[in-house]
Design an enzyme around this catalytic site. Structure first.
Site, short mmCIF file in Angstrom:
data_model
loop_
_atom_site.label_atom_id
_atom_site.label_comp_id
_atom_site.label_asym_id
_atom_site.label_seq_id
_atom_site.Cartn_x
_atom_site.Cartn_y
_atom_site.Cartn_z
N ASN A 9 -24.03 18.46 87.78
CA ASN A 9 -24.18 16.54 88.71
C ASN A 9 -25.54 17.61 89.32
OD1 ASN A 9 -24.41 14.89 90.56
ND2 ASN A 9 -22.38 14.42 90.78
N LYS A 10 -26.42 17.22 88.96
CA LYS A 10 -27.66 16.82 90.04
C LYS A 10 -27.97 16.98 90.06
CE LYS A 10 -29.74 18.21 85.51
NZ LYS A 10 -29.36 18.90 84.54
N ASP A 68 -14.41 19.53 94.45
CA ASP A 68 -13.87 18.34 94.06
C ASP A 68 -14.09 17.47 95.13
OD1 ASP A 68 -13.17 17.07 91.98
OD2 ASP A 68 -11.29 16.45 92.66
N THR A 69 -14.07 16.50 95.14
CA THR A 69 -14.60 15.83 96.77
C THR A 69 -14.27 14.31 96.28
OG1 THR A 69 -16.20 16.50 96.57
CG2 THR A 69 -15.54 14.28 98.06
N PHE A 148 -25.51 9.89 96.99
CA PHE A 148 -24.71 9.47 95.62
C PHE A 148 -22.89 9.01 95.13
CE2 PHE A 148 -24.40 13.32 96.06
CZ PHE A 148 -23.31 13.86 95.59
N ASP A 151 -21.17 6.53 99.08
CA ASP A 151 -21.97 6.79 99.77
C ASP A 151 -22.46 5.78 100.11
OD1 ASP A 151 -22.52 9.54 99.74
OD2 ASP A 151 -23.76 10.29 99.40
N ARG A 177 -18.73 17.84 102.11
CA ARG A 177 -19.29 18.76 101.62
C ARG A 177 -20.31 19.89 101.91
NH1 ARG A 177 -21.27 16.00 97.55
NH2 ARG A 177 -19.71 16.37 96.45
#
Length: 192
Positions: A9-10, A68-69, A148, A151, A177
């Site tokens: 995931n950039k 992981d979120t 992203f 958000d 995060r």
């Protein structure tokens, strides 16, 4: 120190690289030749972070960390939680996920929610977990273009703006995060 971050995931990679000191170089899965989707089949956020970290260590032999979120919404008994990325289906589309969540909260007065991130670090044959939680609420419409995932509909307690209205720097100082990564950095600096 080079450390593999078990993600392609950039957005996440940029966010993490911006948070860690220059002495730590983040290497992506793509950089180590891992192009497969790592299974996320655990029923907890912690479990998925551990699965991803162990996958890279076992299959590729690298020390690494994985996160992981999940977004946990009180009125939905913690949903979407571990299914946050694919809440509206396997296409993992952020707008579809937000639309589904907003629809499910339409008649709910309790809009409390929290973001939770867990990082699993595999280093020198040991595993450590670091977590970060930020409490807030889900607003009724999408606002903002930064960030992203969820958000644009999440406002942290004590703030007026959504995560998508904050700059990456502003968000990283208060985000789930950011909190988990700071714990990771503190740990790495003690052993460095």
């Amino acid at each position: 120190m080079k450390l593999v971050f078990a993600s392609n995931n950039k957005n996440k990679i940029l966010e993490i690289q911006a948070l860690v000191p220059n002495t730590i170089q983040i290497v992506s899965l793509e950089d180590i030749g891992c192009t497969e989707d790592i299974p996320e089949t655990a029923d907890t956020i912690e479990g998925n972070a551990i699965l991803k970290a162990n996958y890279v260590t076992e299959k590729y032999g690298y020390d690494c960390f994985a996160d992981d979120t999940g977004l946990e919404v009180h009125a939905l008994n913690g949903a979407p939680g571990v299914y946050s990325a694919r809440y509206a289906g396997e296409q993992k589309d952020a707008n579809d996920n937000m639309d589904k969540l907003l629809s499910e909260l339409k008649d709910k007065s309790n809009r409390k929610a929290n973001f939770k991130t867990v990082i699993a670090l595999n280093l020198n044959g040991k595993q450590n977990l670091f977590s970060g939680i930020v409490n807030g609420k889900i607003i009724e419409e999408k606002i903002g273009t930064n960030g992203f995932g969820y958000d644009p509909i999440f406002v942290a307690d004590g703030f007026e703006k959504t995560f998508a209205e904050l700059s990456m720097e502003e968000k990283s100082t208060i985000s789930h995060r950011g909190i988990a990564v700071q714990k990771l950095i503190d740990f790495l600096q003690k052993i460095d």
